[in-house]
Design a protein around this motif. Structure first.
Motif, PDB file in Angstrom:
ATOM      1  N   VAL A 236      37.984  43.697  35.840  1.00 51.45           N
ATOM      2  CA  VAL A 236      37.277  43.970  37.094  1.00 51.45           C
ATOM      3  C   VAL A 236      37.156  45.476  37.299  1.00 51.45           C
ATOM      4  CG1 VAL A 236      38.075  41.831  38.141  1.00 51.45           C
ATOM      5  CG2 VAL A 236      39.448  43.893  38.397  1.00 51.45           C
ATOM      6  N   PRO A 237      36.205  45.911  38.137  1.00 53.47           N
ATOM      7  CA  PRO A 237      36.069  47.346  38.408  1.00 53.47           C
ATOM      8  C   PRO A 237      37.370  47.946  38.934  1.00 53.47           C
ATOM      9  CG  PRO A 237      34.166  46.156  39.230  1.00 53.47           C
ATOM     10  CD  PRO A 237      35.151  45.126  38.804  1.00 53.47           C
ATOM     11  N   GLU A 238      37.597  49.194  38.591  1.00 50.50           N
ATOM     12  CA  GLU A 238      38.845  49.850  38.989  1.00 50.50           C
ATOM     13  C   GLU A 238      38.880  50.093  40.487  1.00 50.50           C
ATOM     14  OE1 GLU A 238      41.436  53.863  37.859  1.00 50.50           O
ATOM     15  OE2 GLU A 238      39.660  53.297  36.679  1.00 50.50           O
ATOM     16  N   HIS A 239      40.034  49.787  41.089  1.00 48.16           N
ATOM     17  CA  HIS A 239      40.258  50.026  42.512  1.00 48.16           C
ATOM     18  C   HIS A 239      41.613  50.707  42.694  1.00 48.16           C
ATOM     19  CE1 HIS A 239      37.135  46.918  42.715  1.00 48.16           C
ATOM     20  NE2 HIS A 239      36.916  47.287  43.980  1.00 48.16           N
ATOM     21  N   ASP A 240      41.782  51.340  43.851  1.00 47.32           N
ATOM     22  CA  ASP A 240      43.069  51.966  44.141  1.00 47.32           C
ATOM     23  C   ASP A 240      44.174  50.920  44.231  1.00 47.32           C
ATOM     24  OD1 ASP A 240      41.903  54.461  44.192  1.00 47.32           O
ATOM     25  OD2 ASP A 240      41.548  54.414  46.362  1.00 47.32           O
ATOM     26  N   THR A 241      43.852  49.764  44.803  1.00 46.41           N
ATOM     27  CA  THR A 241      44.780  48.648  44.876  1.00 46.41           C
ATOM     28  C   THR A 241      43.988  47.347  44.873  1.00 46.41           C
ATOM     29  OG1 THR A 241      46.568  47.597  46.124  1.00 46.41           O
ATOM     30  CG2 THR A 241      44.835  48.693  47.393  1.00 46.41           C
ATOM     31  N   TYR A 242      44.626  46.292  44.315  1.00 47.03           N
ATOM     32  CA  TYR A 242      43.978  44.976  44.274  1.00 47.03           C
ATOM     33  C   TYR A 242      44.643  44.016  45.251  1.00 47.03           C
ATOM     34  CZ  TYR A 242      42.034  46.922  40.012  1.00 47.03           C
ATOM     35  OH  TYR A 242      41.378  47.745  39.117  1.00 47.03           O
ATOM     36  N   GLN A 243      45.552  44.550  46.056  1.00 49.45           N
ATOM     37  CA  GLN A 243      46.219  43.725  47.046  1.00 49.45           C
ATOM     38  C   GLN A 243      45.211  43.185  48.049  1.00 49.45           C
ATOM     39  OE1 GLN A 243      49.412  45.652  49.219  1.00 49.45           O
ATOM     40  NE2 GLN A 243      50.571  43.723  49.294  1.00 49.45           N
ATOM     41  N   TYR A 244      45.323  41.911  48.362  1.00 49.72           N
ATOM     42  CA  TYR A 244      44.427  41.156  49.247  1.00 49.72           C
ATOM     43  C   TYR A 244      43.080  40.860  48.607  1.00 49.72           C
ATOM     44  CZ  TYR A 244      47.959  42.924  52.426  1.00 49.72           C
ATOM     45  OH  TYR A 244      49.160  43.262  53.010  1.00 49.72           O
ATOM     46  N   GLY A 245      42.889  41.237  47.334  1.00 55.44           N
ATOM     47  CA  GLY A 245      41.697  40.837  46.607  1.00 55.44           C
ATOM     48  C   GLY A 245      40.540  41.809  46.726  1.00 55.44           C
ATOM     49  N   VAL A 246      39.702  41.835  45.675  1.00 54.49           N
ATOM     50  CA  VAL A 246      38.530  42.716  45.670  1.00 54.49           C
ATOM     51  C   VAL A 246      37.236  41.936  45.421  1.00 54.49           C
ATOM     52  CG1 VAL A 246      39.867  44.714  44.902  1.00 54.49           C
ATOM     53  CG2 VAL A 246      38.819  43.216  43.192  1.00 54.49           C
ATOM     54  N   LEU A 247      37.344  40.627  45.142  1.00 53.18           N
ATOM     55  CA  LEU A 247      36.140  39.834  44.895  1.00 53.18           C
ATOM     56  C   LEU A 247      35.474  39.451  46.205  1.00 53.18           C
ATOM     57  CD1 LEU A 247      37.314  37.422  42.046  1.00 53.18           C
ATOM     58  CD2 LEU A 247      36.231  39.668  41.853  1.00 53.18           C
ATOM     59  N   ASN A 248      34.148  39.180  46.124  1.00 55.24           N
ATOM     60  CA  ASN A 248      33.432  38.771  47.334  1.00 55.24           C
ATOM     61  C   ASN A 248      33.651  37.290  47.631  1.00 55.24           C
ATOM     62  OD1 ASN A 248      31.506  37.188  45.842  1.00 55.24           O
ATOM     63  ND2 ASN A 248      30.399  39.067  45.342  1.00 55.24           N
ATOM     64  N   PHE A 249      33.083  36.826  48.751  1.00 51.16           N
ATOM     65  CA  PHE A 249      33.325  35.461  49.206  1.00 51.16           C
ATOM     66  C   PHE A 249      32.835  34.429  48.203  1.00 51.16           C
ATOM     67  CE2 PHE A 249      31.825  31.698  51.597  1.00 51.16           C
ATOM     68  CZ  PHE A 249      33.040  31.287  52.141  1.00 51.16           C
ATOM     69  N   ASP A 250      31.627  34.611  47.679  1.00 47.95           N
ATOM     70  CA  ASP A 250      31.082  33.635  46.727  1.00 47.95           C
ATOM     71  C   ASP A 250      31.943  33.526  45.478  1.00 47.95           C
ATOM     72  OD1 ASP A 250      29.090  33.387  48.556  1.00 47.95           O
ATOM     73  OD2 ASP A 250      27.470  34.128  47.271  1.00 47.95           O
ATOM     74  N   GLN A 251      32.441  34.639  45.006  1.00 47.88           N
ATOM     75  CA  GLN A 251      33.291  34.618  43.805  1.00 47.88           C
ATOM     76  C   GLN A 251      34.609  33.893  44.078  1.00 47.88           C
ATOM     77  OE1 GLN A 251      33.199  38.902  43.313  1.00 47.88           O
ATOM     78  NE2 GLN A 251      32.013  38.735  41.425  1.00 47.88           N
ATOM     79  N   ARG A 252      35.166  34.098  45.250  1.00 42.74           N
ATOM     80  CA  ARG A 252      36.418  33.410  45.583  1.00 42.74           C
ATOM     81  C   ARG A 252      36.179  31.910  45.752  1.00 42.74           C
ATOM     82  NH1 ARG A 252      40.113  37.576  49.173  1.00 42.74           N
ATOM     83  NH2 ARG A 252      38.981  39.469  48.658  1.00 42.74           N
ATOM     84  N   VAL A 253      35.062  31.543  46.350  1.00 43.11           N
ATOM     85  CA  VAL A 253      34.720  30.123  46.469  1.00 43.11           C
ATOM     86  C   VAL A 253      34.584  29.507  45.084  1.00 43.11           C
ATOM     87  CG1 VAL A 253      32.865  28.524  47.125  1.00 43.11           C
ATOM     88  CG2 VAL A 253      33.660  30.253  48.746  1.00 43.11           C
ATOM     89  N   THR A 254      33.967  30.228  44.161  1.00 41.55           N
ATOM     90  CA  THR A 254      33.798  29.737  42.787  1.00 41.55           C
ATOM     91  C   THR A 254      35.150  29.456  42.142  1.00 41.55           C
ATOM     92  OG1 THR A 254      31.727  30.945  42.507  1.00 41.55           O
ATOM     93  CG2 THR A 254      32.910  30.327  40.502  1.00 41.55           C
TER      94      THR A 254
END
Length: 356
Positions: A236-254
């Motif tokens: 996944v794209p780099e983020h400062d933190t992945y806590q609480y998730g970085v994916l959008n709603f549709d991806q989480r539903v999937t």
């Protein structure tokens, strides 16, 4: 107490200890304590959690972006302590396996390799700020550790039973029904299906998608239209933190919908396996499979309806592990134990003919 018995009991104790590690790991993750200590292997530069005002002040100065939360820090450190103890116990098993000729060595060596890699994944979980692929890998590493210990413990038990049978005495009757290739294929298929479902569960948890769908049977939203395969990109794209998730709603539903579909498929395969097991190995094994599957389904439904209550969520993790161990045990019996029984039965019949 003889050395073989000591070795066997130590394996059993280590197996129970590993279950504690997995349970505490799930508890740590579900209480958002994965970053309770921002460094590794210590906590804010200490071997324990900062507690005095001076220690807390120094810790927050050293890690300005990570304020001290004592409860979360303790959750994380307790998990590290018992995981470290497990590592020492597995190292001891590996050493003991080389001390006596005839003891299994491949599984203990594999266990040692897995637990070392688990330590690395534990470090990466913190240093990479809960990157999903690392979190999921850490979960799978824990399950792999318990499964290998379960295989080792079961093998010790089966070897002991085979020794008793070779002496002409056995404590209970066992069926010797012929096993066809389809049954073995079903057992292997159920194993891989359960493993894949556990991976999906880990991916669901690592991406904070467990509560995105709150209705049954699949999801209250149009999950088919929203289905986005990019949700399963491991990088996944780099983020400062992945806590609480970085994916959008549709991806989480999937992710969530796929996990539920996987549960339906696994349920069907396990029930088919239970029916085959009933015929071949007896009712006890069959009822155990059905019971574990039923409990796991109830826990999963409760997680959805009650919005992931902590005790139920931890139990759901352990339920998946218990189901995996049960399926592994069935595979061991179909491929190893029943073969031994068949050989022994032929020897018994041959002895009977010779005496006749």
């Amino acid at each position: 107490m003889d050395k073989d018995r000591t070795y066997r009991i130590f394996i059993y104790v280590t197996l129970v200890w590993s279950l504690m590690v997995v349970a505490m790991g799930a508890y740590t993750r579900l209480t958002e304590a994965g970053l309770g200590c921002p460094d590794w292997p210590g906590c804010y530069g200490l071997l324990t959690v900062p507690q005095t005002e001076i220690q807390i002040t120094k810790a927050e100065k050293a890690f300005p972006g990570a304020p001290v939360e004592i409860e979360k820090a303790w959750n994380e450190m307790i998990h590290r302590y018992i995981a470290g103890g497990l590592g020492l116990m597995i190292a001891a098993i590996a050493c003991m396996s080389w001390q006596v000729k005839g003891r299994p060595r491949i599984v203990p060596a594999a266990l040692l390799g897995v637990v070392v890699f688990q330590a690395v994944l534990g470090m990466w979980t913190v240093t990479m700020n809960l990157m999903p692929i690392v979190v999921m890998g850490h979960l799978m590493g824990g399950f792999c550790t318990v499964t290998l210990l379960g295989v080792l413990a079961r093998r010790q038990y089966l070897e002991r039973q085979r020794q008793k049978k070779s002496e002409g005495i056995h404590h209970r009757r066992l069926k010797l029904s012929p096993i066809d290739g389809k049954t073995k294929a079903l057992a292997v298929g159920a194993f891989f299906a359960v493993v894949l479902q556990i991976v999906l569960g880990g991916w669901t948890s690592a991406n904070y998608a467990a509560t995105v769908c709150t209705q049954l049977p699949i999801c209250e939203v149009d999950w088919v239209e929203k289905y986005d395969t990019s949700a399963f990109n491991l990088v996944v794209p780099e983020h400062d933190t992945y806590q609480y998730g970085v994916l959008n709603f549709d991806q989480r539903v999937t992710i969530h919908a796929t996990h539920r579909i996987g549960a339906i498929i696994v349920s069907g395969l396990v029930l088919l396996l239970a029916a085959a097991v009933y015929r071949l190995l007896g009712a006890r094994q069959s009822y155990l499979l059905v019971g574990l599957l039923s409990v796991q389904i109830i826990l999963g439904v409760t997680n959805v309806v009650a919005l992931l209550p902590l005790p139920v969520a931890v139990a759901h993790n352990l339920g998946g592990l218990a189901l995996l161990l049960a399926v592994v045990n069935i595979n061991m019996q179909l491929f190893y134990w029943t073969g031994s029984l068949s050989v022994l039965a032929k020897r018994r019949d041959a002895r009977g003919l010779s005496h006749g």
